[in-house]
Design a protein around this motif. Structure first.
Motif, short mmCIF file in Angstrom:
data_model
loop_
_atom_site.label_atom_id
_atom_site.label_comp_id
_atom_site.label_asym_id
_atom_site.label_seq_id
_atom_site.Cartn_x
_atom_site.Cartn_y
_atom_site.Cartn_z
N ALA A 1 0.95 -1.16 -0.06
CA ALA A 1 0.03 0.06 -0.12
C ALA A 1 0.75 1.26 0.07
N GLU A 2 1.86 1.06 0.76
CA GLU A 2 2.56 2.51 1.00
C GLU A 2 3.42 2.85 -0.55
N THR A 3 4.17 1.67 -1.00
CA THR A 3 4.66 1.78 -2.40
C THR A 3 3.78 2.28 -3.51
N LEU A 4 2.50 1.87 -3.42
CA LEU A 4 1.69 2.05 -4.35
C LEU A 4 1.13 3.37 -4.28
N GLN A 5 0.96 4.05 -3.10
CA GLN A 5 0.73 5.39 -2.76
C GLN A 5 1.74 6.33 -3.60
N GLN A 6 3.07 6.01 -2.98
CA GLN A 6 4.18 6.61 -3.57
C GLN A 6 4.17 6.68 -5.16
N ASN A 7 3.70 5.52 -5.81
CA ASN A 7 3.92 5.60 -7.33
C ASN A 7 2.52 6.20 -7.82
N GLN A 8 1.66 6.28 -7.12
CA GLN A 8 0.55 7.03 -7.82
C GLN A 8 0.84 8.52 -7.64
N LYS A 9 1.34 9.04 -6.59
CA LYS A 9 1.54 10.32 -6.47
C LYS A 9 2.79 10.87 -7.65
N ARG A 10 3.80 10.06 -7.68
CA ARG A 10 4.81 10.20 -8.69
C ARG A 10 4.14 10.20 -10.11
N TRP A 11 3.20 9.59 -10.58
CA TRP A 11 2.43 9.72 -11.61
C TRP A 11 1.62 10.82 -11.74
N ILE A 12 0.88 11.37 -10.55
CA ILE A 12 -0.05 12.32 -10.73
C ILE A 12 0.69 13.71 -11.00
N ASP A 13 1.99 13.68 -10.27
CA ASP A 13 2.83 14.92 -10.47
C ASP A 13 3.56 14.85 -11.75
N THR A 14 3.46 13.89 -12.57
CA THR A 14 4.13 13.89 -14.08
C THR A 14 3.66 15.15 -14.93
N PRO A 15 4.12 15.68 -15.58
CA PRO A 15 3.49 16.54 -16.54
C PRO A 15 2.42 15.96 -17.61
N GLU A 16 1.26 16.76 -17.47
CA GLU A 16 0.24 16.05 -18.31
C GLU A 16 0.47 15.65 -19.80
N ASP A 17 1.48 16.49 -20.48
CA ASP A 17 1.58 16.02 -21.73
C ASP A 17 2.31 14.74 -21.92
N ILE A 18 3.31 14.42 -20.83
CA ILE A 18 4.09 13.15 -20.79
C ILE A 18 3.23 12.05 -20.58
N ARG A 19 2.11 12.32 -19.50
CA ARG A 19 1.27 11.23 -19.22
C ARG A 19 0.24 11.02 -20.33
N ASN A 20 -0.28 12.01 -21.16
CA ASN A 20 -1.06 11.71 -22.61
C ASN A 20 -0.40 10.95 -23.37
N THR A 21 1.11 11.25 -23.58
CA THR A 21 1.68 10.62 -24.64
C THR A 21 2.02 9.12 -24.14
N THR A 22 2.22 8.88 -22.83
CA THR A 22 2.43 7.39 -22.44
C THR A 22 1.14 6.72 -22.45
N LYS A 23 -0.17 7.36 -22.38
CA LYS A 23 -1.43 6.71 -22.38
C LYS A 23 -1.83 6.43 -23.82
N GLN A 24 -1.22 7.34 -24.69
CA GLN A 24 -1.47 7.08 -26.13
C GLN A 24 -0.82 5.68 -26.75
N ASN A 25 0.39 5.92 -26.42
CA ASN A 25 1.37 4.85 -26.75
C ASN A 25 0.75 3.53 -26.27
N VAL A 26 0.52 3.38 -25.04
CA VAL A 26 0.08 2.25 -24.30
C VAL A 26 -1.01 1.58 -25.08
N LEU A 27 -2.10 2.55 -25.24
CA LEU A 27 -3.42 2.18 -25.99
C LEU A 27 -2.99 1.68 -27.42
#
Length: 883
Positions: free
Chosen positions: A71-97
């Motif tokens: 649970a603790e590691t998951l929470q850290q991972n989630q925060k790190r992803w949310i703090d990632t710039p939106e354009d990077i997140r969008n690119t990553t999501k598009q690539n995964v899809l």
């Protein structure tokens, strides 16, 4: 990217140095520039020019950066992803899809990455469009088989892992995709299988859809059609859906049961394919479990004068005559070398027959008896064992009168089967005898039965480990039955009978069980554990005339413990040490049992030897030896010795105190820490106000536990409850700790909120928190009531106590009878101490309803406290009305 691909290739290199270098690079990349690293991983994942295993590795790395079981590691991972710039997140999501449908291996790692991202974003209502994208991938006729398959996989993962409330609004789109993939018209078996597996994960989301007749019909139609698919994997998955549906939506099953479900599941039970057959059996086991719950709810509703929300349709009774023959024949499909951990139709049939017996009670007996009688002496061991299994399986359900008739005629032949030439038959026979001892106490304790039964069980203790294991359990059940019969015939003020029917063989029983624990093969089939557990039951359920044997057993256990400690000094291998520590744990547990039987006046004769052995164990544990659960068991044995010796235990405190304090500081070892808190409570009960000189250190250590954010949740409630024991021990002198401890209790009250009633772990934690806060406040009230100064200090805390009482009252059936009872106890104490001043705070509909529930409780303590508190509150009400 080329450098990343190179290192990903090396993750599966045959060279350990290459693997280490790759792992080091990947960890460094994640720490140095997380946003760029996840983007590059997603690029590799989506690149069809890269080798398939490299794409898999990149997807695995990406998923592990976003998800974690801890649970603790998951929470850290989630925060790190949310703090990632939106354009990077969008690119990553598009690539995964974009990766979906392009992978060459199954299951899809891209689907798992989509699930990991969705798990972070959907609860915040971000990336909600992913559901529609996945749905379109499935419903679009031009989509490839792989794209449909991996998109359905992703939907299934999301339904399984993402909080239901986060995706509930998208349930229609999810169902549209799943139903489309499950249709008979779908030509791809792979797509249909993925859709059916996704349906299994989505069923909890479909509450509103099942409430709508038309939508429910569509779901039931595609699931039922899938149970007839040519592909066995699809059939099994569809049957699993039916098993889940009957548990979740029993109240909607009436029309489907008659039209389809009965025939589908009976047909499945006839299948020679184990996986198909298992699901048919599981369906009827789940029906029985639902109907047993509904029967209990119906009784509760009747007692409370209301109509239950859902009533039983008695499907089990209606189906009994049709499914019982199938189950009995399946019982005989067992194999001699069946893996004990493998769930096979024969085992599932035995469980289903047990549940049917509980549901149908006396009705099952005439239907099953011919099979038992016909096959009890069948030359084929499969049918002999099945007959004994059937007999043992129906002993929890029928009325006592019917049971006595049934068992009375079968007990002697059953005892003889303990000598059957086939091991599996003897094993089941020992188990069935244990069941008989549990259900027919008066019958198995007859002298003419014991004359044959006890020697037969002694003989069984010498047989194969799995047979001896069940023989130990049967002996446990037998001694409990004999003890209960003697107690029912009358006891003195100690509550112990003078003698019982097993007294003449008690010493021999002890001897045989100890020999069993010493067998060279006692490590197999948990035989050693079973032997010690039986020995503990024998000691616990011993009458007064066996006390001399208890004393001898205590000495024997101590000698064994000291001998094992000596052997460990010479043990070299990790395996040897581990086995010796397991044995130490068992001996400590057995020591607890014998100590509870030792008279106070005799405790002093053995206490030095006991503490010497326990201190020896604790010394090793505190010196950094990896001792597993031994420290916890040693502390629990100390607790028992404190109970027996009372304040005389003080002579060991100087030696014991460092180990107790070390255990209280072992925050990472939550079971050890919890056991140490229990020792403090026991010391308070035994020493009372004489514990005061130790209290500053103990309270400080308890506060450290409560301050440590990393301490496991389960520990903190016990630390809070311990304040009550300390308060009762110290009385008015507790005032020096009052402000500190009340602050923590108040914080806990504010935290004791159930935000998700479906989260059983959270409900259990909040229950424990509330229960221990109630205990803490109760102790404090009782301690501070004896002086005017103490009462003045108590008054500011009362609103928080009432707030906690109201929480328990308003939670209704979510709170256990025990918690509701102790809450009534606190209500009564507050009234007793504060009188009419407390009346306006306690005279509320919710609290009055709580008192009424407790007055009707089947738990005697809760009922008594409810009656007392109600009487006190009524007295205050009369006073208020008189004024």
């Amino acid at each position: 990217m080329s450098e990343l691909v190179s290192f990903l290739q090396r993750t599966i290199s045959g060279s350990q140095s290459d693997q280490q270098a790759a792992l080091s690079f990947l960890q460094q990349a994640a720490q140095t520039n997380f946003p760029e690293f996840v983007k590059q991983l997603s690029i590799v994942l989506s690149s069809t020019d890269v080798e398939p295993f490299v794409r898999q590795q990149s997807g695995l790395q990406l998923k592990n950066l976003l998800y974690a079981k801890d649970a603790e590691t998951l929470q850290q991972n989630q925060k790190r992803w949310i703090d990632t710039p939106e354009d990077i997140r969008n690119t990553t999501k598009q690539n995964v899809l974009r990766t979906l449908g392009t992978e060459t291996v199954r299951p899809s790692i891209a689907a798992q990455c989509i699930n990991a991202i969705a798990g972070i974003e959907l609860p915040f209502q971000q990336w909600v469009e992913v559901i529609e994208i996945l749905m379109s991938n499935v419903t679009n006729d031009s989509s490839s088989e792989k794209l449909k398959d991996s998109s359905l996989e992703a939907l299934g993962y999301i339904c399984q892992d993402v909080n239901t409330s986060a995706v509930e609004s998208k349930s229609n789109q999810i169902l549209t995709a799943i139903v489309h993939g499950m249709r008979q018209q779908e030509s791809s078996a792979l797509v249909r299988l993925s859709a059916t597996e996704a349906m299994l994960n989505a069923l909890e989301l479909t509450k509103n859809n099942f409430a709508n007749t038309d939508e429910r019909n569509v779901i039931m139609r595609v699931v039922c059609e899938a149970t007839q698919a040519p592909d066995t994997r699809i059939r099994v998955a569809a049957l699993q859906c039916l098993v889940r549906i009957v548990s979740l939506y029993y109240n909607h099953m009436d029309m489907y049961m008659k039209e389809a479900l009965f025939a589908i599941t009976v047909d499945a039970m006839k299948s020679t394919d184990n996986n198909v057959c298992l699901q048919g059996i599981e369906f009827w086991s789940n029906v029985c479990e639902e109907e047993l719950v509904l029967a209990c709810q119906e009784i509760e509703a009747r007692e409370e004068g209301r109509t239950p929300n859902v009533v039983s349709r008695y499907y089990a009774k209606g189906a009994l005559q049709h499914i019982l023959p199938l189950l009995l024949n399946t019982l005989a499909r067992q194999e001699e070398d069946d893996d004990e951990d493998e769930w096979v139709p024969a085992k599932a049939s035995g469980v289903c027959i047990m549940l049917l017996a509980q549901c149908t009670q006396d009705e099952i007996v005439p239907l099953i008896l011919p099979f038992i009688q016909q096959h009890f002496e069948n030359p084929d061991w499969h049918f002999r064992e099945a007959a004994i299994m059937a007999f043992g399986s129906i002993l929890d359900g029928p009325s006592q009168e019917i049971l006595n008739q049934l068992v009375g005629g079968a007990i002697m032949p059953l005892i003889r089967t303990l000598a059957d030439p086939h091991m599996v038959v003897r094993d089941t026979s020992a188990w069935a005898i244990g069941r008989v001892c549990d259900s027919c106490e008066s019958l198995v304790t007859r002298e003419e039965v014991l004359r044959d039964l006890v020697p037969a069980l002694f003989k069984a203790l010498e047989q194969e480990p799995r047979v001896a294991f069940n023989a130990c359990w049967a002996l446990s059940s037998l001694v409990k039955a004999a003890y209960q019969i003697s107690k029912d015939q009358g006891t003195d003020e100690t509550g112990e009978p003078e003698t019982y029917v097993l007294s003449p063989v008690f010493e021999e029983m002890v001897k045989r069980l100890i020999i069993t624990t010493d067998r060279p093969d006692a490590g197999e089939n948990n035989l050693r554990i079973s032997g010690y557990e039986a020995l503990m039951e024998l000691i616990k359920n011993s009458p007064k005339d066996c006390y001399l044997h208890i004393q001898r057993t205590t000495v024997d256990v101590l000698q064994r413990l000291q001998r094992v400690l000596g052997i460990e000094d010479g043990a070299i291998s990790t395996s040897d040490r581990s086995q010796l520590r397991d044995l130490q744990s068992l001996l400590c547990a057995t020591l607890q049992s014998v100590l509870r039987k030792i008279k106070k006046e005799d405790a002093g004769q053995i206490s030095d030897s006991v503490m010497s052995a326990l201190l020896h164990i604790m010394q090793r544990c505190s010196s950094g030896h990896d001792a597993g659960g031994v420290m916890e068991d040693a502390l629990m044995a100390v607790s028992t010795l404190i109970e027996v010796m009372g304040v005389n235990f003080a002579k060991y405190m100087e030696q014991f105190k460092p180990f107790l304090f070390h255990a209280l500081r072992s925050h990472e070892e939550h079971q050890i820490c919890q056991a140490a808190i229990g020792v403090i409570s026991d010391l308070c009960h035994a020493f009372e106000d004489k514990i005061a000189p130790l209290m500053d250190d103990m309270v400080a250590l308890l506060l450290q536990i409560l301050q440590d954010a990393n301490v496991k949740h389960a520990v903190k409630p016990h630390a809070l409850g311990c304040f009550g024991d300390i308060a009762i021990a110290l009385g008015p002198n507790y005032n020096r700790y009052l402000n500190y401890t009340v602050e923590y209790l108040m914080n806990a009250v504010n935290a004791a909120q159930i935000t998700n009633p479906d989260d059983l772990e959270q409900v259990e934690y909040v229950e424990s928190l509330r229960d221990n806060c109630i205990s803490g406040f109760t102790g404090i009230v009782q301690a501070m009531r004896s002086s005017q100064e103490g009462l003045q200090q108590l008054i500011p805390v009362v609103p928080q106590m009432v707030k906690l009482i109201a929480m328990v009252a308003e939670s209704g059936s979510l709170s256990s009878d025990d918690l509701q009872g102790t809450t009534c106890g606190l209500i009564g104490d507050l009234i007793d101490v504060l009188g009419k001043d407390i009346f306006p705070l306690l005279d509320t509909p919710a609290i009055n309803a709580l008192l009424q529930r407790c007055r009707r409780s089947k738990i005697q303590k809760a009922k008594a406290l409810g009656v007392w508190a109600s009487r006190e509150l009524s007295h205050l009400k009369r006073q208020a009305n008189a004024v």
